[in-house]
Design a protein around this motif. Structure first.
Motif, PDB file in Angstrom:
ATOM      1  N   ALA A   1     -12.561  51.502 -94.341  1.00 20.05           N
ATOM      2  CA  ALA A   1     -12.909  51.046 -95.696  1.00 20.05           C
ATOM      3  C   ALA A   1     -12.517  52.048 -96.776  1.00 20.05           C
ATOM      4  N   GLU A   2     -12.076  53.246 -96.393  1.00 18.65           N
ATOM      5  CA  GLU A   2     -11.621  54.199 -97.409  1.00 18.65           C
ATOM      6  C   GLU A   2     -10.218  53.833 -97.872  1.00 18.65           C
ATOM      7  N   MET A   3      -9.909  54.188 -99.122  1.00 18.94           N
ATOM      8  CA  MET A   3      -8.583  53.971 -99.695  1.00 18.94           C
ATOM      9  C   MET A   3      -7.706  55.179 -99.382  1.00 18.94           C
ATOM     10  N   VAL A   4      -6.457  54.921 -99.018  1.00 21.36           N
ATOM     11  CA  VAL A   4      -5.513  56.002 -98.740  1.00 21.36           C
ATOM     12  C   VAL A   4      -4.234  55.760 -99.536  1.00 21.36           C
TER      13      VAL A   4
ATOM     14  N   GLN B   1      -6.326  49.951 -98.237  1.00 19.15           N
ATOM     15  CA  GLN B   1      -7.673  50.205 -97.734  1.00 19.15           C
ATOM     16  C   GLN B   1      -7.660  50.116 -96.209  1.00 19.15           C
TER      17      GLN B   1
ATOM     18  N   PHE C   1      -9.888  60.115 -92.120  1.00 16.09           N
ATOM     19  CA  PHE C   1     -10.479  59.058 -92.950  1.00 16.09           C
ATOM     20  C   PHE C   1     -11.377  58.168 -92.106  1.00 16.09           C
ATOM     21  N   GLU C   2     -12.196  57.396 -92.806  1.00 22.01           N
ATOM     22  CA  GLU C   2     -13.053  56.400 -92.172  1.00 22.01           C
ATOM     23  C   GLU C   2     -12.612  55.005 -92.604  1.00 22.01           C
TER      24      GLU C   2
END
Length: 347
Positions: free
Chosen positions: A170-173, A67, A167-168
């Motif tokens: 708190a996003e999951m990658v 995250q 992405f921003e």
């Protein structure tokens, strides 16, 4: 006034008059700079159109999933090699390191006790080797856990600009998913197609220049494909570094080719006079006068020199500077060119 005094006065007047005439003649002579034609091989210039391609784009992603906790850059930011770009939440990975370290320490302590028993022959060599092998496996697992913690930090592999942030926080990658696109600094690529005749003579390329925005930029050969495309041209990539070369720009690419073996006569462009449809150079005679010599010129000047196809054999001394203001049979004064190492004539 006696006879001898009269003779002296007449002689003095005649001498002064002759000196004045000599000075007047010298003052009336034009000054010129001369040179001799160059005789040798002539380089050829081959000019083609090319297109500037964007600098290398690199998609940057994490080696491990997680995250996003921090993003330190924005689109358009310039970044340096090794600069921190983003970081994942590494809490779980750090717990994994702690667990692996505990297991490693426990087995390492057991192995130390087993070594004493092994040396006193109270356990078999097989049991000791199994414990030793198990410790090595735990060491690998521990290092793997530590690597995962390091992988939660994403750094720039090169200098350049962030073109996009995908992405921003708190996003999951996932591992390998592009989070940023980096446009690296440095040379750009120039793409063009060249005919087979140039491909066959590629070993004779002396240098490559790109003309753009009134500038001439040195370029290096990256590749020239041996197989032509559908247009019968060989795809060629060049590398050049200049701020005037922006992606998508059309440019001229000049290949300077070593000429074939020949005795070509070349003269400086400033030595040639072209008036009323006639072309000539001024040849200096032994009595310091100049005579007009009509010449026939070739095409495509090379490095400021013009090919003379007929009219000169290369042995003449010709006027290089001051040629446009002379008359046939005029007497001139030859001025030595100023040396770049003797500015002002001080030595």
């Amino acid at each position: 006034m006696n006879r001898y005094m009269s003779i002296l006065i007449v002689g003095a007047v005649a001498f002064i008059s002759s000196c004045a005439d000599s000075e007047s003649m010298d003052q009336g002579c034009r000054s010129v700079v001369t040179t001799r034609p160059c005789v040798g091989n002539m380089d050829e210039l081959k000019v083609f159109s090319g297109v500037v391609r964007e600098k290398a784009g690199i998609n940057l992603g994490f080696k491990t999933p997680g995250q996003l906790e921090y993003i330190y850059v924005r689109e358009g930011d310039y970044v340096s090699r090794g600069q921190l770009l983003a970081r994942l939440d590494d809490s779980d990975y750090r717990l994994g390191v702690e667990a692996a370290e505990a297991q490693y320490d426990q087995l390492n302590n057991e192995l130390q006790r087993m070594r004493v028993l092994f040396e006193s022959k109270n356990i078999s060599a097989n049991d000791y080797e199994k414990a030793e092998y198990g410790l090595k496996q735990l060491a690998v697992q521990l290092q793997n856990s530590r690597n995962k913690v390091e992988y939660t930090a994403l750094t720039s592999p090169a200098d350049g600009y962030i073109e996009s942030v995908n992405f921003e926080v708190a996003e999951m990658v996932d591992a390998g998913t592009p989070v940023f696109k980096l446009i690296t600094s440095g040379p750009v690529k120039v793409e063009l197609g060249v005919p087979h005749s140039l491909y066959e003579r590629r070993a004779h390329i002396k240098d490559i220049t790109i003309r753009s925005a009134g500038q001439e930029i040195h370029a290096e050969m990256m590749s020239m494909l041996p197989k032509p495309d559908a247009t019968h041209l060989h795809k060629t990539l060049l590398s050049a570094d200049s701020p005037v070369l922006s992606p998508g720009k059309n440019v001229e690419v000049v290949f300077r080719m070593a000429g074939e073996e020949s005795d070509v006569v070349m003269v400086p462009a400033g030595a040639v006079v072209n008036k009323e449809g006639r072309t000539w150079v001024w040849v200096l005679s032994s009595d310091s006068t100049v005579c007009r010599r009509e010449v026939s010129l070739g095409d495509n000047p090379v490095a400021g020199k013009i090919v003379v196809e007929s009219g000169l054999d290369g042995s003449e001394e010709i006027v290089r500077a001051g040629a446009n203001s002379l008359d046939d049979g005029e007497k001139v004064i030859v001025v030595e060119p100023v040396s770049s190492t003797n500015i002002g004539g001080l030595i």
